[in-house]
Write an enzyme that holds these catalytic residues in place. Structure first.
Site, PDB file in Angstrom:
ATOM      1  N   HIS A  46       0.816  -1.222   0.000  1.00 25.83           N
ATOM      2  CA  HIS A  46       0.000   0.000   0.000  1.00 25.83           C
ATOM      3  C   HIS A  46       0.850   1.274   0.000  1.00 25.83           C
ATOM      4  CE1 HIS A  46      -3.750  -2.299   1.714  1.00 25.83           C
ATOM      5  NE2 HIS A  46      -3.564  -2.501   0.431  1.00 25.83           N
ATOM      6  N   SER A 102      -7.412  -6.537   9.947  1.00 25.65           N
ATOM      7  CA  SER A 102      -8.823  -6.859  10.167  1.00 25.65           C
ATOM      8  C   SER A 102      -9.416  -7.690   9.040  1.00 25.65           C
ATOM      9  CB  SER A 102      -9.624  -5.563  10.324  1.00 25.65           C
ATOM     10  OG  SER A 102      -9.546  -4.812   9.120  1.00 25.65           O
ATOM     11  N   ASN A 118      -3.730 -12.090  15.905  1.00 28.64           N
ATOM     12  CA  ASN A 118      -4.472 -10.826  15.923  1.00 28.64           C
ATOM     13  C   ASN A 118      -5.108 -10.636  17.301  1.00 28.64           C
ATOM     14  OD1 ASN A 118      -4.989  -8.678  14.028  1.00 28.64           O
ATOM     15  ND2 ASN A 118      -7.166  -9.174  14.118  1.00 28.64           N
ATOM     16  N   GLU A 178      -8.111  -9.734  17.857  1.00 33.30           N
ATOM     17  CA  GLU A 178      -9.459 -10.324  17.815  1.00 33.30           C
ATOM     18  C   GLU A 178      -9.585 -11.071  16.491  1.00 33.30           C
ATOM     19  OE1 GLU A 178     -11.622  -6.667  17.978  1.00 33.30           O
ATOM     20  OE2 GLU A 178     -10.979  -6.104  15.985  1.00 33.30           O
TER      21      GLU A 178
HETATM   22  C1  BJW Z   1      -3.844  -5.828  16.913  1.00 37.13           C
HETATM   23  C2  BJW Z   1      -3.291  -5.013  17.872  1.00 37.13           C
HETATM   24  C3  BJW Z   1      -2.203  -5.517  18.530  1.00 37.13           C
HETATM   25  C4  BJW Z   1      -4.906  -3.940  17.074  1.00 37.13           C
HETATM   26  N1  BJW Z   1      -1.753  -6.735  18.237  1.00 37.13           N
HETATM   27  N2  BJW Z   1      -3.396  -7.034  16.643  1.00 37.13           N
HETATM   28  C5  BJW Z   1     -13.489  -7.100  -3.522  1.00 37.13           C
HETATM   29  C6  BJW Z   1     -12.352  -7.652  -4.113  1.00 37.13           C
HETATM   30  C7  BJW Z   1     -11.266  -6.838  -4.484  1.00 37.13           C
HETATM   31  C8  BJW Z   1     -11.303  -5.463  -4.239  1.00 37.13           C
HETATM   32  C9  BJW Z   1     -12.455  -4.925  -3.656  1.00 37.13           C
HETATM   33  C10 BJW Z   1     -13.526  -5.718  -3.324  1.00 37.13           C
HETATM   34  N3  BJW Z   1     -14.473  -4.926  -2.803  1.00 37.13           N
HETATM   35  C11 BJW Z   1     -14.008  -3.655  -2.796  1.00 37.13           C
HETATM   36  C12 BJW Z   1     -12.786  -3.620  -3.307  1.00 37.13           C
HETATM   37  C13 BJW Z   1     -11.940  -2.403  -3.462  1.00 37.13           C
HETATM   38  C14 BJW Z   1     -11.162  -1.964  -2.252  1.00 37.13           C
HETATM   39  C15 BJW Z   1     -11.636  -2.659  -0.961  1.00 37.13           C
HETATM   40  O1  BJW Z   1     -11.081  -3.639  -0.508  1.00 37.13           O
HETATM   41  N4  BJW Z   1     -12.632  -2.084  -0.295  1.00 37.13           N
HETATM   42  C16 BJW Z   1     -13.118  -2.643   0.969  1.00 37.13           C
HETATM   43  C17 BJW Z   1     -13.527  -1.527   1.869  1.00 37.13           C
HETATM   44  C18 BJW Z   1     -14.179  -3.670   0.681  1.00 37.13           C
HETATM   45  N5  BJW Z   1      -9.749  -2.237  -2.450  1.00 37.13           N
HETATM   46  C19 BJW Z   1      -9.001  -1.437  -3.203  1.00 37.13           C
HETATM   47  O2  BJW Z   1      -9.466  -0.448  -3.746  1.00 37.13           O
HETATM   48  C20 BJW Z   1      -7.546  -1.809  -3.378  1.00 37.13           C
HETATM   49  N6  BJW Z   1      -7.223  -1.863  -4.754  1.00 37.13           N
HETATM   50  C21 BJW Z   1      -7.774  -2.796  -5.544  1.00 37.13           C
HETATM   51  O3  BJW Z   1      -8.571  -3.624  -5.134  1.00 37.13           O
HETATM   52  O4  BJW Z   1      -7.339  -2.768  -6.851  1.00 37.13           O
HETATM   53  C22 BJW Z   1      -7.921  -3.729  -7.782  1.00 37.13           C
HETATM   54  C23 BJW Z   1      -7.385  -5.118  -7.584  1.00 37.13           C
HETATM   55  C24 BJW Z   1      -8.275  -6.184  -7.511  1.00 37.13           C
HETATM   56  C25 BJW Z   1      -7.804  -7.501  -7.366  1.00 37.13           C
HETATM   57  C26 BJW Z   1      -6.431  -7.739  -7.314  1.00 37.13           C
HETATM   58  C27 BJW Z   1      -5.570  -6.679  -7.411  1.00 37.13           C
HETATM   59  C28 BJW Z   1      -6.044  -5.366  -7.520  1.00 37.13           C
HETATM   60  C29 BJW Z   1      -6.637  -0.735  -2.748  1.00 37.13           C
HETATM   61  C30 BJW Z   1      -6.761  -0.696  -1.262  1.00 37.13           C
HETATM   62  C31 BJW Z   1      -5.920   0.451  -0.685  1.00 37.13           C
HETATM   63  C32 BJW Z   1      -6.055   0.521   0.836  1.00 37.13           C
HETATM   64  N7  BJW Z   1      -5.484   1.715   1.306  1.00 37.13           N
HETATM   65  C33 BJW Z   1      -5.459   1.970   2.763  1.00 37.13           C
HETATM   66  C34 BJW Z   1      -5.053   3.459   2.999  1.00 37.13           C
HETATM   67  C35 BJW Z   1      -3.718   3.800   2.410  1.00 37.13           C
HETATM   68  C36 BJW Z   1      -2.543   3.542   3.340  1.00 37.13           C
HETATM   69  C37 BJW Z   1      -2.541   4.470   4.554  1.00 37.13           C
HETATM   70  O5  BJW Z   1      -3.040   5.612   4.505  1.00 37.13           O
HETATM   71  O6  BJW Z   1      -1.990   4.014   5.583  1.00 37.13           O
HETATM   72  O7  BJW Z   1      -4.593   1.053   3.412  1.00 37.13           O
HETATM   73  S1  BJW Z   1      -7.026   1.693   3.563  1.00 37.13           S
HETATM   74  C38 BJW Z   1      -6.356   1.101   5.078  1.00 37.13           C
HETATM   75  O8  BJW Z   1      -6.848  -0.236   5.295  1.00 37.13           O
HETATM   76  C39 BJW Z   1      -4.842   1.006   4.850  1.00 37.13           C
HETATM   77  C40 BJW Z   1      -4.549  -0.354   5.428  1.00 37.13           C
HETATM   78  O9  BJW Z   1      -3.339  -0.867   4.868  1.00 37.13           O
HETATM   79  C41 BJW Z   1      -5.767  -1.146   5.078  1.00 37.13           C
HETATM   80  C42 BJW Z   1      -5.954  -2.393   5.933  1.00 37.13           C
HETATM   81  O10 BJW Z   1      -6.177  -2.048   7.269  1.00 37.13           O
HETATM   82  P1  BJW Z   1      -5.590  -2.954   8.428  1.00 37.13           P
HETATM   83  O11 BJW Z   1      -4.102  -2.912   8.395  1.00 37.13           O
HETATM   84  O12 BJW Z   1      -6.217  -4.297   8.383  1.00 37.13           O
HETATM   85  O13 BJW Z   1      -6.043  -2.137   9.730  1.00 37.13           O
HETATM   86  P2  BJW Z   1      -7.412  -2.251  10.579  1.00 37.13           P
HETATM   87  O14 BJW Z   1      -7.485  -1.065  11.448  1.00 37.13           O
HETATM   88  O15 BJW Z   1      -8.571  -2.532   9.719  1.00 37.13           O
HETATM   89  O16 BJW Z   1      -7.207  -3.575  11.468  1.00 37.13           O
HETATM   90  C43 BJW Z   1      -6.229  -3.658  12.478  1.00 37.13           C
HETATM   91  C44 BJW Z   1      -6.337  -5.019  13.157  1.00 37.13           C
HETATM   92  O17 BJW Z   1      -5.287  -5.130  14.096  1.00 37.13           O
HETATM   93  C45 BJW Z   1      -7.657  -5.229  13.921  1.00 37.13           C
HETATM   94  O18 BJW Z   1      -8.190  -6.499  13.603  1.00 37.13           O
HETATM   95  C46 BJW Z   1      -7.236  -5.176  15.386  1.00 37.13           C
HETATM   96  O19 BJW Z   1      -7.979  -6.054  16.233  1.00 37.13           O
HETATM   97  C47 BJW Z   1      -5.811  -5.630  15.306  1.00 37.13           C
HETATM   98  N8  BJW Z   1      -4.964  -5.110  16.379  1.00 37.13           N
HETATM   99  N9  BJW Z   1      -4.058  -3.813  17.923  1.00 37.13           N
HETATM  100  C48 BJW Z   1      -2.423  -7.457  17.281  1.00 37.13           C
HETATM  101  N10 BJW Z   1      -1.613  -4.788  19.512  1.00 37.13           N
END
Ligand code: BJW
Length: 240
Positions: A116, A184, A208, A210
């Site tokens: 990302h 998540s 994780n 949770e």
């Molecule tokens: C702990 C803890 C501790 C806390 N110890 N654990 C279906 C299929 C394919 C794509 C899509 C689809 N439906 C929709 C889409 C499009 C979209 C998408 O997924 N949307 C969803 C909302 C449904 N995806 C895209 O647009 C992506 N591009 C794309 O799909 O291109 C086409 C393609 C298709 C197929 C193959 C290839 C390409 C691009 C996604 C870009 C995401 N960007 C972000 C922001 C930019 C970076 C930034 O600013 O930092 O990236 S969004 C944000 O979410 C960020 C993160 O990397 C990402 C994931 O979040 P993450 O890391 O999981 O954080 P949290 O907060 O959600 O979870 C944290 C977890 O940690 C929790 O579970 C806690 O419990 C845990 N935790 N403390 C252990 N101490």
């Protein structure tokens, strides 16, 4: 035979949860980043076109946060595993991180892929050059390569193609073990990696706080803080 015997190729996916104990906020928690900002206001190309200053301010703050943070024991443990798992001897290893921080690298891990993008990088949309960047992008500084004032955060926003997908899918197809840490499972394509790995026969483990959204796909889920679970798992893999 131990549970880890026969494992050569490992793919590790990390998310915001692994950096939470370094003081960096996750996205979807109650006090997470998306509490203060609507995703579509800061993490889409449309948002950047509509209000570039707002988006640049958001990523200026993130960049400053990343610089102030320090790796925690989970990053350190993965760096130990990376060093203890040489390609010829043990097998392949790839840390695919969704995080834009550089805490894996600062802990000493070498095989890291930022799918990302990176907070400390700026991308010139005029000449396509990327530059290490630690300061503000708010005042539209010129690109060091072509002088155009077209630098944006080198971040993959919603609707954009994540980096390194060919390399990631190839690694998932060869993986004997897939481990997901601190994510998540809400954002694709990363959320689908577990199914990819599993369909190719990999053992799948989730570490994780949770259960994630894709928890049912994992052979095993261990719940707790990454700073405890990751060093424990790494010790199982390499001892100590
Ligand atoms: C702990 C803890 C501790 C806390 N110890 N654990 C279906 C299929 C394919 C794509 C899509 C689809 N439906 C929709 C889409 C499009 C979209 C998408 O997924 N949307 C969803 C909302 C449904 N995806 C895209 O647009 C992506 N591009 C794309 O799909 O291109 C086409 C393609 C298709 C197929 C193959 C290839 C390409 C691009 C996604 C870009 C995401 N960007 C972000 C922001 C930019 C970076 C930034 O600013 O930092 O990236 S969004 C944000 O979410 C960020 C993160 O990397 C990402 C994931 O979040 P993450 O890391 O999981 O954080 P949290 O907060 O959600 O979870 C944290 C977890 O940690 C929790 O579970 C806690 O419990 C845990 N935790 N403390 C252990 N101490």
């Amino acid at each position: 035979m131990g549970a880890m015997d026969g494992i050569r190729n490992i793919v590790i996916l990390t998310g915001a949860g692994i950096s939470a104990e370094s003081g960096l906020r996750t996205f979807r928690a109650e006090d997470g980043l998306w509490e203060d900002h609507r995703v579509e206001d800061v993490a889409t190309p449309q948002a950047f076109r509509r209000d570039p200053q707002l988006v640049q301010r958001f990523y200026d703050a993130r960049r400053a946060g990343v610089r102030a943070a320090r790796p925690n024991p989970a990053h350190a443990a993965l760096a130990r595993l990376d060093r203890a798992w040489p390609p010829g001897e043990r097998g392949e290893l790839l840390i695919v991180t969704q995080n834009i921080d550089d805490l894996h690298e600062r802990a000493g891990a070498a095989r890291v892929l930022h799918m990302h993008g990176e907070a400390l990088s700026a991308w010139c949309t005029a000449c396509d050059a990327r530059h290490g960047w630690t300061d503000t992008l708010l005042d539209s500084p010129p690109c060091p390569a072509c002088s155009a004032r077209s630098l944006r955060p080198d971040i993959v926003w919603f609707g954009e193609m994540p980096y390194g997908m060919d390399r990631i899918f190839a690694a998932l197809a060869r993986a004997d073990m897939f481990v997901s840490i601190g994510t998540s499972g809400a954002v694709y394509p990363a959320a689908g990696f577990v199914q990819q790995a599993k369909s190719h026969g990999a053992r799948t483990l989730e570490l994780n706080l949770e259960r994630s959204q894709g928890s049912a796909w994992f052979d095993e889920s261990r719940l707790g803080p990454a700073s405890e679970l990751v060093p424990e798992w790494v010790a199982e893999m390499i001892g100590g």
